[in-house]
Design a protein around this motif. Structure first.
Motif, PDB file in Angstrom:
ATOM      1  N   PHE A 104       2.249  -5.923   3.549  1.00 47.22           N
ATOM      2  CA  PHE A 104       2.261  -4.958   4.649  1.00 47.22           C
ATOM      3  C   PHE A 104       3.479  -4.048   4.558  1.00 47.22           C
ATOM      4  N   ASP A 105       4.648  -4.644   4.307  1.00 41.97           N
ATOM      5  CA  ASP A 105       5.890  -3.858   4.216  1.00 41.97           C
ATOM      6  C   ASP A 105       5.851  -2.893   3.036  1.00 41.97           C
ATOM      7  N   ALA A 106       5.295  -3.359   1.911  1.00 41.63           N
ATOM      8  CA  ALA A 106       5.243  -2.503   0.718  1.00 41.63           C
ATOM      9  C   ALA A 106       4.331  -1.302   0.950  1.00 41.63           C
ATOM     10  N   VAL A 107       3.175  -1.535   1.578  1.00 45.09           N
ATOM     11  CA  VAL A 107       2.246  -0.424   1.846  1.00 45.09           C
ATOM     12  C   VAL A 107       2.864   0.568   2.825  1.00 45.09           C
ATOM     13  N   ALA A 108       3.558   0.052   3.843  1.00 45.53           N
ATOM     14  CA  ALA A 108       4.218   0.939   4.810  1.00 45.53           C
ATOM     15  C   ALA A 108       5.270   1.793   4.120  1.00 45.53           C
ATOM     16  N   TYR A 114       5.084   8.592   0.235  1.00 42.94           N
ATOM     17  CA  TYR A 114       4.008   9.544  -0.047  1.00 42.94           C
ATOM     18  C   TYR A 114       4.057  10.710   0.941  1.00 42.94           C
ATOM     19  N   ASP A 115       4.277  10.400   2.212  1.00 40.43           N
ATOM     20  CA  ASP A 115       4.273  11.429   3.244  1.00 40.43           C
ATOM     21  C   ASP A 115       5.498  12.338   3.160  1.00 40.43           C
ATOM     22  N   GLU A 116       6.596  11.801   2.627  1.00 43.21           N
ATOM     23  CA  GLU A 116       7.839  12.575   2.591  1.00 43.21           C
ATOM     24  C   GLU A 116       7.972  13.445   1.345  1.00 43.21           C
ATOM     25  N   ILE A 117       7.147  13.171   0.325  1.00 37.70           N
ATOM     26  CA  ILE A 117       7.294  13.914  -0.919  1.00 37.70           C
ATOM     27  C   ILE A 117       6.714  15.320  -0.751  1.00 37.70           C
ATOM     28  N   SER A 118       7.294  16.295  -1.417  1.00 36.99           N
ATOM     29  CA  SER A 118       6.836  17.678  -1.284  1.00 36.99           C
ATOM     30  C   SER A 118       5.489  17.862  -1.983  1.00 36.99           C
ATOM     31  N   PHE A 131       2.551   7.928  -9.826  1.00 31.50           N
ATOM     32  CA  PHE A 131       3.082   7.537  -8.525  1.00 31.50           C
ATOM     33  C   PHE A 131       2.484   6.191  -8.150  1.00 31.50           C
ATOM     34  N   PRO A 132       3.277   5.121  -8.182  1.00 29.54           N
ATOM     35  CA  PRO A 132       2.729   3.785  -7.920  1.00 29.54           C
ATOM     36  C   PRO A 132       2.241   3.664  -6.486  1.00 29.54           C
ATOM     37  N   GLY A 133       0.987   3.277  -6.330  1.00 26.30           N
ATOM     38  CA  GLY A 133       0.470   3.012  -5.001  1.00 26.30           C
ATOM     39  C   GLY A 133       0.022   4.225  -4.231  1.00 26.30           C
ATOM     40  N   ARG A 134      -0.146   5.391  -4.895  1.00 32.06           N
ATOM     41  CA  ARG A 134      -0.551   6.559  -4.120  1.00 32.06           C
ATOM     42  C   ARG A 134      -1.936   6.370  -3.523  1.00 32.06           C
ATOM     43  N   GLY A 135      -2.783   5.524  -4.170  1.00 34.06           N
ATOM     44  CA  GLY A 135      -4.111   5.281  -3.639  1.00 34.06           C
ATOM     45  C   GLY A 135      -4.089   4.437  -2.379  1.00 34.06           C
ATOM     46  N   VAL A 136      -3.127   3.508  -2.282  1.00 29.90           N
ATOM     47  CA  VAL A 136      -3.065   2.612  -1.141  1.00 29.90           C
ATOM     48  C   VAL A 136      -2.240   3.208  -0.005  1.00 29.90           C
ATOM     49  N   PRO A 140      -3.981   1.380   6.872  1.00 31.86           N
ATOM     50  CA  PRO A 140      -3.432   0.756   8.091  1.00 31.86           C
ATOM     51  C   PRO A 140      -2.862  -0.633   7.821  1.00 31.86           C
ATOM     52  N   VAL A 141      -1.682  -0.906   8.363  1.00 30.80           N
ATOM     53  CA  VAL A 141      -1.038  -2.201   8.148  1.00 30.80           C
ATOM     54  C   VAL A 141      -0.915  -3.021   9.422  1.00 30.80           C
TER      55      VAL A 141
END
Length: 428
Positions: A104-108, A114-118, A131-136, A140-141
């Protein structure tokens, strides 16, 4: 139509994530990794791998997945789990919950990154696919959405309850195979034939087949045994407790230290504990084998989960108790020590077997309470049956040596003689 023995009932490809090497990663950690992969591939913002969407098997499987699946680590309360009074259940529950929380913490964190990157940087990363985990990211966590399709808790439970673990081949998911129900003995009319070795290295190869173990009549449900697991493991990872589990067991000692302190009758200082461990391991290992070659030295791991089961008493448990009682010069035999320990385990419960059986008969079918009661009843039956059998073996008269004259004696057999009788009956 009737399905003849050895005929195939179903075949399915293996998900590429089965490439995790057998024995190279803990199954609970692998569950987290594959849950993330499923979220990214099936619900992610940017699918990195189109294996699932390209395959009919996977598309059918995706549509068959339940909207809701509840397992103890994500959905039960501590009170519900601890009401079992079974240490192995609560230990595994806490372990899986900690691992789930890390997921849960890793996905958050990935969502935040992801949201902060330009947008320019994001476009470059998506082009490079690094980008590791861009799909996940964005899954929701917490809250109700986490338990719905596309949520992290939902994905963890899907993988946990539908994955298989072959010790020699690794962990894997196979679409459709998980739709077969579980059973034992004659009711389990099929078996799994997993050929996933190539899938460990090649994402698009590997096959799992359900093979008939006997002739199966038309209309008969095809079932197989998921794994030879104790009931608390089935509850944690699959969400059910069988009515009759021939592979259930009761752990009398979690490790060698607990067994040593039980025989000693109290706490061992760190120095004495280490000396006792070394003595048991050295004695259990022996100096040389029958062929004159050195035997691999035993380790503490070899004495993990010392148990009794429906099949008898763990041979390692007998060995540990026998060496310990001799080392500590205890008069109690192995059988007497086992009866003493089993009695302690039964007293740890706040209810009797009869009380649990009575409540089980009236509880709501399919409820969490029913699962807990089934678990308690199974454990208590194993304990009580073992206690009765061991007491019977200890009280049985020892036959005279062959060819020797029978002599009347009122003396009590030695502990060593009782152990020999006991081992003949219970060593598995």
């Amino acid at each position: 139509a009737r399905l003849e023995r050895k005929r195939h009932a179903w075949s399915a490809p293996v998900l590429r994530s089965a490439r995790e090497q057998a024995g190279g990663i803990d199954s609970a950690i692998w569950t987290g990794k594959l849950a993330g992969a499923l979220l990214g591939q099936m619900y992610g913002r940017n699918q990195m791998d189109h294996e699932i969407t390209m395959s009919k098997h996977w598309e059918m499987w995706r549509k068959s997945l339940p909207v809701s699946i509840q397992l103890p680590p994500t959905d039960w309360t501590d009170v519900e789990v601890y009401s079992s009074e079974i240490r192995e259940l609560t230990t595994e529950y806490e372990f899986v919950r900690k691992l789930n929380n890390k997921v849960f913490d890793a996905v958050a964190l990935l969502t935040k990154l992801y949201d902060e990157i330009s947008s320019d940087e994001l476009a470059k990363l998506e082009t490079l696919r690094d980008f590791p985990g861009r799909g996940v990211a964005g899954s929701p966590v917490d809250g109700a959405e986490a338990a719905e399709p596309g949520g992290v808790a939902w994905a963890l439970n899907i993988v946990s309850s539908r994955a298989f673990d072959e010790r020699d081949q690794g962990h894997y998911l196979a679409p459709g195979i998980d739709l077969f129900n579980h059973d034992y003995g004659e009711a389990a009319c099929a078996r799994l034939d997993a050929e996933i070795g190539t899938a460990l290295h090649d994402p698009y190869h590997g096959q799992v087949t359900v093979v008939a173990d006997r002739d199966i009549d038309a209309g008969e449900e095809i079932k197989f045994t998921y794994n030879r697991l104790p009931s608390e493991v089935l509850l944690i990872y699959y969400g059910f407790v069988p009515e009759q589990n021939p592979y259930d067991d009761v752990v009398l000692f979690t490790d060698l230290v607990e067994a040593l302190e039980f025989v000693y009758g109290g706490y061992l200082s760190p120095g004495d504990r280490q000396k006792a461990i070394s003595y048991v391991l050295d004695t259990a290992s022996g100096d040389i084998s029958m062929e004159g070659t050195m035997i691999a030295k035993k380790t503490e791991e070899d004495f993990h989960r010392l148990k009794i089961s429906n099949e008898g008493v763990d041979g390692r448990l007998i060995q540990a108790l026998q060496i310990s009682r001799v080392m500590m010069d205890k008069e109690e035999s192995v059988g007497e020590l086992l009866v003493k320990r089993i009695t302690q385990k039964l007293r740890d419960f706040s209810t009797t077997l009869e009380q649990d059986e009575s409540e089980l008969a009236s509880v709501e079918a399919g409820s969490r309470k029913e699962a807990i009661l089934r678990l308690r009843v199974s454990k208590k039956r194993i304990l009580l049956m073992a206690k009765m059998a061991i007491q019977g073996a200890l009280q049985a008269p020892k036959p005279p040596p062959q060819g020797a004259a029978k002599a009347k004696s009122s003396s009590k057999p030695s502990a060593e003689e009782e152990d020999e009788d006991y081992e003949e009956v219970f060593l598995d």
